[in-house]
Enzyme design. Structure first.
Site, PDB file in Angstrom:
ATOM      1  N   GLY A  11       0.848  -1.202   0.000  1.00  0.00           N
ATOM      2  CA  GLY A  11       0.000   0.000   0.000  1.00  0.00           C
ATOM      3  C   GLY A  11       0.876   1.242   0.000  1.00  0.00           C
ATOM      4  O   GLY A  11       1.956   1.246   0.585  1.00  0.00           O
ATOM      5  N   ARG A  75      -0.331  -6.874  -4.005  1.00  0.00           N
ATOM      6  CA  ARG A  75      -0.617  -8.289  -4.259  1.00  0.00           C
ATOM      7  C   ARG A  75       0.481  -8.809  -5.172  1.00  0.00           C
ATOM      8  O   ARG A  75       1.292  -8.033  -5.675  1.00  0.00           O
ATOM      9  CB  ARG A  75      -1.977  -8.464  -4.920  1.00  0.00           C
ATOM     10  CG  ARG A  75      -2.109  -7.743  -6.230  1.00  0.00           C
ATOM     11  CD  ARG A  75      -3.568  -7.540  -6.582  1.00  0.00           C
ATOM     12  NE  ARG A  75      -3.796  -6.246  -7.155  1.00  0.00           N
ATOM     13  CZ  ARG A  75      -3.647  -5.968  -8.459  1.00  0.00           C
ATOM     14  NH1 ARG A  75      -3.262  -6.904  -9.289  1.00  0.00           N
ATOM     15  NH2 ARG A  75      -3.876  -4.772  -8.922  1.00  0.00           N
ATOM     16  N   ASP A 116       5.969  -4.705   5.664  1.00  0.00           N
ATOM     17  CA  ASP A 116       6.266  -6.071   6.074  1.00  0.00           C
ATOM     18  C   ASP A 116       6.302  -7.085   4.908  1.00  0.00           C
ATOM     19  O   ASP A 116       7.292  -7.797   4.714  1.00  0.00           O
ATOM     20  CB  ASP A 116       5.163  -6.445   7.078  1.00  0.00           C
ATOM     21  CG  ASP A 116       5.517  -7.657   7.867  1.00  0.00           C
ATOM     22  OD1 ASP A 116       6.621  -7.685   8.412  1.00  0.00           O
ATOM     23  OD2 ASP A 116       4.681  -8.581   7.898  1.00  0.00           O
ATOM     24  N   THR A 138       5.411   2.376   6.031  1.00  0.00           N
ATOM     25  CA  THR A 138       4.080   1.951   6.463  1.00  0.00           C
ATOM     26  C   THR A 138       3.416   3.065   7.245  1.00  0.00           C
ATOM     27  O   THR A 138       4.059   3.693   8.083  1.00  0.00           O
ATOM     28  CB  THR A 138       4.103   0.699   7.359  1.00  0.00           C
ATOM     29  OG1 THR A 138       2.903   0.676   8.156  1.00  0.00           O
ATOM     30  CG2 THR A 138       5.246   0.664   8.342  1.00  0.00           C
ATOM     31  N   ILE A 139       2.142   3.302   6.946  1.00  0.00           N
ATOM     32  CA  ILE A 139       1.426   4.256   7.811  1.00  0.00           C
ATOM     33  C   ILE A 139       1.065   3.583   9.127  1.00  0.00           C
ATOM     34  O   ILE A 139       0.856   4.243  10.122  1.00  0.00           O
ATOM     35  CB  ILE A 139       0.159   4.848   7.138  1.00  0.00           C
ATOM     36  CG1 ILE A 139      -0.915   3.780   6.913  1.00  0.00           C
ATOM     37  CG2 ILE A 139       0.496   5.571   5.854  1.00  0.00           C
ATOM     38  CD1 ILE A 139      -2.299   4.378   6.737  1.00  0.00           C
ATOM     39  N   ASP A 140       0.994   2.239   9.133  1.00  0.00           N
ATOM     40  CA  ASP A 140       0.571   1.525  10.352  1.00  0.00           C
ATOM     41  C   ASP A 140       1.673   1.474  11.414  1.00  0.00           C
ATOM     42  O   ASP A 140       1.401   1.146  12.564  1.00  0.00           O
ATOM     43  CB  ASP A 140       0.177   0.086  10.004  1.00  0.00           C
ATOM     44  CG  ASP A 140      -1.111   0.000   9.214  1.00  0.00           C
ATOM     45  OD1 ASP A 140      -1.699   1.053   8.931  1.00  0.00           O
ATOM     46  OD2 ASP A 140      -1.531  -1.122   8.883  1.00  0.00           O
ATOM     47  N   ASP A 142       4.031  -0.707  11.699  1.00  0.00           N
ATOM     48  CA  ASP A 142       4.127  -2.063  12.236  1.00  0.00           C
ATOM     49  C   ASP A 142       5.368  -2.833  11.758  1.00  0.00           C
ATOM     50  O   ASP A 142       5.441  -4.048  11.934  1.00  0.00           O
ATOM     51  CB  ASP A 142       2.850  -2.862  11.903  1.00  0.00           C
ATOM     52  CG  ASP A 142       2.572  -2.921  10.403  1.00  0.00           C
ATOM     53  OD1 ASP A 142       3.298  -2.267   9.622  1.00  0.00           O
ATOM     54  OD2 ASP A 142       1.628  -3.612  10.008  1.00  0.00           O
ATOM     55  N   MET A 182      -6.963   3.446  10.107  1.00  0.00           N
ATOM     56  CA  MET A 182      -6.255   2.266   9.608  1.00  0.00           C
ATOM     57  C   MET A 182      -5.400   1.651  10.706  1.00  0.00           C
ATOM     58  O   MET A 182      -5.098   2.306  11.715  1.00  0.00           O
ATOM     59  CB  MET A 182      -5.440   2.616   8.381  1.00  0.00           C
ATOM     60  CG  MET A 182      -6.316   2.710   7.145  1.00  0.00           C
ATOM     61  SD  MET A 182      -5.370   2.853   5.646  1.00  0.00           S
ATOM     62  CE  MET A 182      -6.684   2.668   4.423  1.00  0.00           C
ATOM     63  N   ARG A 184      -4.186  -2.520  10.615  1.00  0.00           N
ATOM     64  CA  ARG A 184      -4.655  -3.905  10.408  1.00  0.00           C
ATOM     65  C   ARG A 184      -4.388  -4.756  11.642  1.00  0.00           C
ATOM     66  O   ARG A 184      -5.314  -5.342  12.209  1.00  0.00           O
ATOM     67  CB  ARG A 184      -3.922  -4.461   9.176  1.00  0.00           C
ATOM     68  CG  ARG A 184      -4.211  -5.868   8.820  1.00  0.00           C
ATOM     69  CD  ARG A 184      -3.699  -6.183   7.436  1.00  0.00           C
ATOM     70  NE  ARG A 184      -4.629  -5.706   6.425  1.00  0.00           N
ATOM     71  CZ  ARG A 184      -5.662  -6.423   5.966  1.00  0.00           C
ATOM     72  NH1 ARG A 184      -5.867  -7.647   6.393  1.00  0.00           N
ATOM     73  NH2 ARG A 184      -6.476  -5.932   5.069  1.00  0.00           N
TER      74      ARG A 184
HETATM   75  O1  F6P Z   1      -0.990  -1.598   5.570  1.00  0.00           O
HETATM   76  C1  F6P Z   1      -1.474  -0.326   5.489  1.00  0.00           C
HETATM   77  C2  F6P Z   1      -2.948  -0.303   5.349  1.00  0.00           C
HETATM   78  O2  F6P Z   1      -3.220   1.034   5.366  1.00  0.00           O
HETATM   79  C3  F6P Z   1      -3.746  -1.082   6.389  1.00  0.00           C
HETATM   80  O3  F6P Z   1      -3.943  -0.385   7.564  1.00  0.00           O
HETATM   81  C4  F6P Z   1      -5.024  -1.365   5.653  1.00  0.00           C
HETATM   82  O4  F6P Z   1      -5.693  -2.492   6.158  1.00  0.00           O
HETATM   83  C5  F6P Z   1      -4.546  -1.593   4.286  1.00  0.00           C
HETATM   84  O5  F6P Z   1      -3.402  -0.796   4.112  1.00  0.00           O
HETATM   85  C6  F6P Z   1      -5.567  -1.288   3.220  1.00  0.00           C
HETATM   86  O6  F6P Z   1      -4.965  -1.390   1.973  1.00  0.00           O
HETATM   87  P1  F6P Z   1      -5.701  -1.368   0.580  1.00  0.00           P
HETATM   88  O7  F6P Z   1      -6.988  -0.633   0.722  1.00  0.00           O
HETATM   89  O8  F6P Z   1      -4.746  -0.711  -0.347  1.00  0.00           O
HETATM   90  O9  F6P Z   1      -5.938  -2.797   0.235  1.00  0.00           O
END
Ligand code: F6P
Length: 360
Positions: A11, A75, A116, A138-140, A142, A182, A184
């Protein structure tokens, strides 16, 4: 070092372009080295027009721009590529095709900017002898092995501003405002923005919650004369003994998509007699211009990644440790994913502010 390549995977996050720019500037200015850009993550190695030259002109003006000029994809793991043939799912390892492409391009190094999943693929390519260097995105927040990745600070700023805006309308209407953010598997955005934005309840994946506990906090506020409340919810938060909420299942191409927990929490709160509205901030957290901190960190990471490549520090990831940018082995960084420490200073601080986590 004559020729390196850079790719962005997973992402997007604010600051990707700042890293690409720093990679190109450092490679050209310091090492006199050519840079190639790989389009749309690892897929670019196999696509007919998947490789583009990156010179100083190509990166001019991109420092403040969100997104990535290279495109990205979350993906298509080359070690486990899922395809459908005659209605049946097949998982293939096409990593050798990527490796052949890296040899054909005569790359001295491949700089991989990702979270990751993307970095794990880089590590596996490194184990097969490829000269990879990782940059944590990563914005998360993690990714392990670093104090922070770029992108997190910008997401945090957007989420905090959302709380500031929800605060005034919540107070005006005496409502409960639930904001889904966000995160996950890690609740850093909901926790940090919740504290920075004055939330009353924070729900994160690391601390499963009880609905009754959320309402207890809201009721207590009303008893003390505060007729509005702010609830910060990570998309991956889950009730005690329950599961996260998904808006869409997984299939042969996409991973399952989280979303909807805030609606469930909001419905429960409203059912207890408190007028409630729900906001899902979504991809606003990922788009747009990076903060000064993220531009600064992204630039340092990009420059450091090229320095590491020149020094032959392959299989490493650039990382922030005690304010310094250093290299850590990808294997070490990815061994333990970063999660909110439920007994750490941040959660303790939030609890000290009277914020409830739904586990009280
Ligand atoms: O990993 C970053 C993130 O922002 C997660 O918090 C979120 O679940 C995911 O990307 C959503 O990604 P996309 O909408 O691009 O599938």
């Amino acid at each position: 070092m004559k020729r390196i390549a850079v790719l962005t995977g997973g992402g997007d996050a604010p600051g990707l372009n700042a890293v690409i720019r720093a990679v190109v500037k450092t490679a050209v200015n310091v090492y006199g080295c050519d840079v190639l850009g790989v389009r749309n993550g690892y897929d670019g190695f196999l696509a007919p027009d998947g490789i583009m030259p990156l010179d100083l002109g190509a990166v001019r003006g991109i420092l403040p721009r969100g997104g990535t000029i290279l495109g990205t994809a979350n993906r298509g793991n080359p070690f486990a590529r899922k395809t459908m043939r005659a209605g049946q799912e097949f998982v293939e390892d096409i990593s050798d095709e990527i490796i052949a492409a890296i040899w054909t391009l005569a790359l001295d190094a491949l700089i991989v900017i990702g979270g990751d999943g993307t970095l794990r693929i880089a590590m596996e390519l490194g184990e097969k002898g490829m000269p990879v260097i990782g940059v944590p995105k990563t914005i998360d927040n993690d990714v392990g092995g670093t104090e922070t990745a770029f992108g997190f600070d910008t997401a945090l700023m957007i989420a905090t501003e959302a709380f500031d805006r929800l605060h005034t309308t919540a107070e005006a209407h005496h409502r409960v405002m639930v904001l889904e953010l966000m995160g996950r598997d890690a609740g850093f955005i909901a926790l940090h923005a919740g504290v920075a934005g004055g939330a009353d309840v924070i729900l994160i994946p690391e601390i499963p919650f009880r609905n009754e506990s959320i309402v207890k906090k809201i009721r207590k506020r009303v008893e003390h004369g505060s007729h509005f409340s702010l609830v910060s919810v990570s998309e991956g938060a889950k009730p005690q003994g329950g599961q996260p909420v998904y808006s869409r299942g997984g299939d042969q191409v996409y991973v399952p998509r989280l979303g909807g927990i805030s609606q469930k929490v909001g419905e429960y709160i409203e059912g207890q007699g408190f007028e409630t509205r729900v906001t899902v901030l979504g991809h606003l957290q990922r788009g747009g211009s990076p903060t000064a901190f993220d531009r600064w960190l992204a630039t340092r990471y990009g420059a450091a990644a090229v320095r590491a490549a020149a020094a032959g520090h392959f299989g490493q990831m650039v990382s922030l440790q005690n304010g310094r940018v250093v290299d850590v082995p990808l294997a070490e960084a990815l061994a333990v994913p970063k999660r909110v420490d439920t007994n750490g200073d941040a959660v303790w601080t939030a609890r000290s502010m009277g914020i409830a986590f739904g586990d009280e």
